[in-house]
Design a protein around this motif. Structure first.
Motif: not given
Length: 516
Positions: A121-125, A132-135, A332-337
């Motif tokens: 979970r932590n690595l995927l996040k 997302e930061i790169t994008r 998943r990307h939105f959750i991380a951001r």
């Protein structure tokens, strides 16, 4: 429909250990793919399936190519997929060598399921947040490419393929699709993949500019050209010189500005207000619209000659409801951001039932609506994973059963297209190759975008009011899931009037033909 958070590659030569890991991964809510040795893992990660793998669980000791060998190959090929290494020996030397080789985490066999789940979970996040930061950085610098766009959909792969082809030339591009599907992202990727990368990408939302200011903002003006013009203003066309001009909602441009846009395309020059002579400009034009420009041409709201100039290379982006396989990765990307933005680092995933709910919803607002829903859910979440309860707006919409024969939250029923219109798009084949101007093709020849209705019948004449009223009633019943009090309220009529009209048009309470 099985909900999934991501796909994990399990690499282990021990069949029993592979089976245990497969069951654990499935229980955590992920999909899995297995490789029996290191060489097979390298083949997968350097082949077409690599884009579907979000994380690797890698055994350390294997015949032929061991875990360290796999890590070295992955990093030499610049494959950034996060890796968890399994080892039977947790000595400090082993740990150091594994981490130096590029692994993000390691676990000692036999690993506790809870420990493995937290690591995954932590690595995927973390991976999603880094992406997302790169994008965001690439988008800001004009170097975003198609490789940075999140998708698992074959329909979107077709869009990306067309975009890559278009990027290699200066051909005018018209991007069509409903609001919120990612038209600006595609335009940015075209810019970042072209020889104009690192040049300006100037975005103009034509629908957000008052009519009185459109000409000045686009083409600029000289000092004293009109009352209030106290300084010289450089327009968007000149700002985009050498780069790309992206006109979003181009169908909103006033007629007089359309004439000047046509000249800019034909002659490569513009006339700032009050200027004594034209100004040469070098720009690449990408236009976008959530409306059917061909219908606006028929209605006289959009110039036909300009339409053919813009519609040289059409790209249609399918709505999110037609590419639900993109929802897990996007979520998943939105959750991380948003977990980072909202100061909730503990929020690291979403439960399978919540993801299943998101994949069943129709998303009339597309990716933008999904993004906002996840943001709200992250703010509401008190645990480590988003649950269905964190999406109250989605659950409330799903609580109302769809009228029989009509999918929930679907677009209003469209009338037949003109007899000369090309065949409708189907999932996986929505995007046509570039076509000649004599036969323009947009993305919704047979289906109007959500929230829009046709004005003309199949013969090109204005539709009868009764037909329009009937379709509006059908659409309202569908949109409000058969709640007749709400339907009557939104239509501005009484319930008795609504039921009388249902009887007149031969409809039952679900908007179906009563005789059906």
């Amino acid at each position: 429909m099985q909900a999934v958070n991501g796909r994990i590659l399990i690499v282990d030569d021990d069949p029993i250990q592979r089976r245990l890991l497969e069951e654990a991964v499935k229980k955590f809510g992920y999909r899995s793919k297995s490789a029996t040795n290191g060489a097979e893992a390298v083949r997968i990660m350097t082949g077409p399936e690599a884009g579907e793998i979000d994380l690797i669980i890698l055994d350390m000791v294997m015949p032929e190519l061991d875990g360290l060998g796999v890590l070295e190959r992955l990093r030499s090929d610049k494959i950034p997929t996060p890796v968890i290494v399994q080892t039977a020996h947790g000595g400090i030397d082993t740990v150091v060598s594994v981490m130096n080789a590029g692994a993000q985490d390691f676990v000692v066999k036999p690993v506790a399921p809870e420990r493995l789940n937290v690591s995954i979970r932590n690595l995927l996040k973390t991976s999603a947040l880094e992406d997302e930061i790169t994008r965001i950085r690439k988008h800001a610098s004009g170097t975003l490419t198609f490789a940075d766009i999140i998708t698992r959909s074959s329909a979107m792969e077709r869009v990306l393929d067309l975009g890559k082809r278009a990027a290699s030339s200066n051909i005018p591009i018209l991007i069509e699709g409903e609001s919120g599907v990612g038209k600006e992202m595609i335009a940015s990727a075209i810019q970042g993949s072209s020889d104009r990368r690192n040049k300006p990408l100037v975005t103009v939302n034509c629908g957000a500019i008052p009519d009185s200011l459109v000409e000045s903002i686009l083409f600029g003006h000289e000092k004293g050209a009109f009352t209030g013009a106290v300084d010289k203003h450089v327009g968007k066309f000149q700002e985009a010189h050498g780069g790309t001009l992206f006109l979003d909602e181009v169908g909103e441009l006033p007629q007089d500005v359309q004439v000047k846009l046509l000249r800019a395309l034909q002659e490569g020059e513009i006339d700032p207000i009050g200027a004594r002579r034209p100004v040469k400009v070098d720009f690449r034009l990408i236009s976008a619209t959530n409306r059917r420009l061909i219908d606006q041409v028929k209605d006289g709201a959009f110039r036909e000659d300009l339409y053919y100039r813009l519609n040289v290379f059409p790209i249609w982006i399918p709505p999110l409801r037609d590419r639900i396989e993109d929802i897990p990765a996007l979520t998943r990307h939105f959750i991380a951001r948003f977990a980072a933005e909202a100061g909730k680092p503990q929020v690291a995933g979403i439960t399978p039932d919540a993801l299943d709910l998101l994949q069943q919803y129709r998303w009339p607002g597309n990716i933008r609506q999904l993004e906002n829903a996840v943001f709200r859910a992250v703010v509401l979440c008190d645990g480590v994973q988003l649950t269905a309860h964190d999406f109250p707006q989605v659950t409330s919409a799903m609580d109302y059963p769809a009228p029989s024969g009509v999918p929930s939250n679907s677009a209003p029923i469209a009338t037949p297209a003109p007899h000369h219109a090309p065949a409708p798009h189907t999932p996986g084949t929505q995007i046509s190759e570039p076509i000649q101007a004599e036969q323009p093709q947009s993305g919704f020849e047979h289906q109007a975008p959500f929230g829009f209705m046709r004005n003309l019948d199949h013969d090109g004449h204005v539709r009868k009011l009764a037909d329009v009223e009937e379709e509006m009633i059908r659409a309202a019943i569908t949109h409000y899931s058969g709640r007749m009090t709400e339907v009557a309220k939104r239509l501005g009529i009484g319930r008795s009037t609504l039921y009388r009209k249902l009887k007149e048009y031969g409809l039952d309470d679900n908007g179906k033909d009563a005789a059906a």
